[in-house]
Design a protein around this motif. Structure first.
Motif, PDB file in Angstrom:
ATOM      1  N   LYS A  41      17.811 -77.428 -25.008  1.00 47.95           N
ATOM      2  CA  LYS A  41      17.671 -76.029 -24.590  1.00 47.95           C
ATOM      3  C   LYS A  41      16.407 -75.418 -25.183  1.00 47.95           C
ATOM      4  CE  LYS A  41      20.806 -72.253 -23.791  1.00 47.95           C
ATOM      5  NZ  LYS A  41      22.139 -71.734 -24.052  1.00 47.95           N
ATOM      6  N   HIS A  42      16.142 -75.723 -26.457  1.00 52.32           N
ATOM      7  CA  HIS A  42      14.962 -75.194 -27.133  1.00 52.32           C
ATOM      8  C   HIS A  42      13.670 -75.755 -26.527  1.00 52.32           C
ATOM      9  CE1 HIS A  42      12.846 -73.274 -30.435  1.00 52.32           C
ATOM     10  NE2 HIS A  42      12.156 -74.391 -30.592  1.00 52.32           N
ATOM     11  N   MET A  43      13.722 -77.007 -26.085  1.00 56.79           N
ATOM     12  CA  MET A  43      12.534 -77.657 -25.513  1.00 56.79           C
ATOM     13  C   MET A  43      12.424 -77.434 -24.003  1.00 56.79           C
ATOM     14  SD  MET A  43      12.669 -81.178 -27.738  1.00 56.79           S
ATOM     15  CE  MET A  43      11.195 -81.919 -27.095  1.00 56.79           C
ATOM     16  N   ASN A  44      13.290 -76.578 -23.444  1.00 57.82           N
ATOM     17  CA  ASN A  44      13.277 -76.247 -22.009  1.00 57.82           C
ATOM     18  C   ASN A  44      13.430 -77.475 -21.117  1.00 57.82           C
ATOM     19  OD1 ASN A  44      12.982 -73.495 -22.448  1.00 57.82           O
ATOM     20  ND2 ASN A  44      10.761 -73.692 -22.604  1.00 57.82           N
ATOM     21  N   MET A  45      14.395 -78.324 -21.436  1.00 55.18           N
ATOM     22  CA  MET A  45      14.699 -79.459 -20.578  1.00 55.18           C
ATOM     23  C   MET A  45      16.206 -79.668 -20.573  1.00 55.18           C
ATOM     24  SD  MET A  45      13.505 -82.813 -22.827  1.00 55.18           S
ATOM     25  CE  MET A  45      11.792 -82.444 -22.865  1.00 55.18           C
ATOM     26  N   SER A  46      16.667 -80.411 -19.606  1.00 52.72           N
ATOM     27  CA  SER A  46      18.096 -80.683 -19.528  1.00 52.72           C
ATOM     28  C   SER A  46      18.464 -81.753 -20.553  1.00 52.72           C
ATOM     29  CB  SER A  46      18.477 -81.149 -18.123  1.00 52.72           C
ATOM     30  OG  SER A  46      17.861 -82.392 -17.844  1.00 52.72           O
TER      31      SER A  46
END
Length: 119
Positions: A90-95
């Motif tokens: 979530k923090h790295m903007n990926m699933s």
């Protein structure tokens, strides 16, 4: 006797190129189907299968070496802070599945081996 006038709408353009144009604009399948004048299920089941596209229909993202090393450092730093993979993703903007693929490819030491149960 009454006659009803029905407007003639143009047929929507349904092509692989139009689909990819909308996808490259960042639209998801629901928005793309709406723009193409189709039900989203028809787009997903019929046309994407006909066109031989994967689930997303976009070209895969190619990361540069500097981007990979930056993401590696970021992941390791957060893992040392005892963050779980869902929070890191979530923090790295990926699933979470995308993070798992990233780990498998670029951080094989952080991938847990699954136990195989033999019958």
């Amino acid at each position: 006797m009454f006659m009803r006038v029905v407007s003639q709408e143009e047929e929507p353009v349904i092509s692989k190129e139009a689909y990819l144009m909308y996808k490259n604009m960042g639209l998801d399948d629901y928005e793309t189907a709406r723009a193409m004048g189709l039900p989203h299920k028809r787009l997903q089941r019929v046309y994407k299968r006909e066109w031989g596209l994967n689930k997303v229909g976009r070209k895969p993202v190619v990361l540069s070496d500097s981007e990979v090393s930056r993401l590696r450092r970021k992941y390791i730093e957060m893992k040392k802070k005892s963050w779980d993979d869902e929070r890191i993703a979530k923090h790295m903007n990926m699933s979470r599945p995308a993070l798992s693929r990233f780990k498998k490819k670029y951080l094989p030491g952080y991938v847990k081996e699954r136990k195989v149960i033999e019958k």
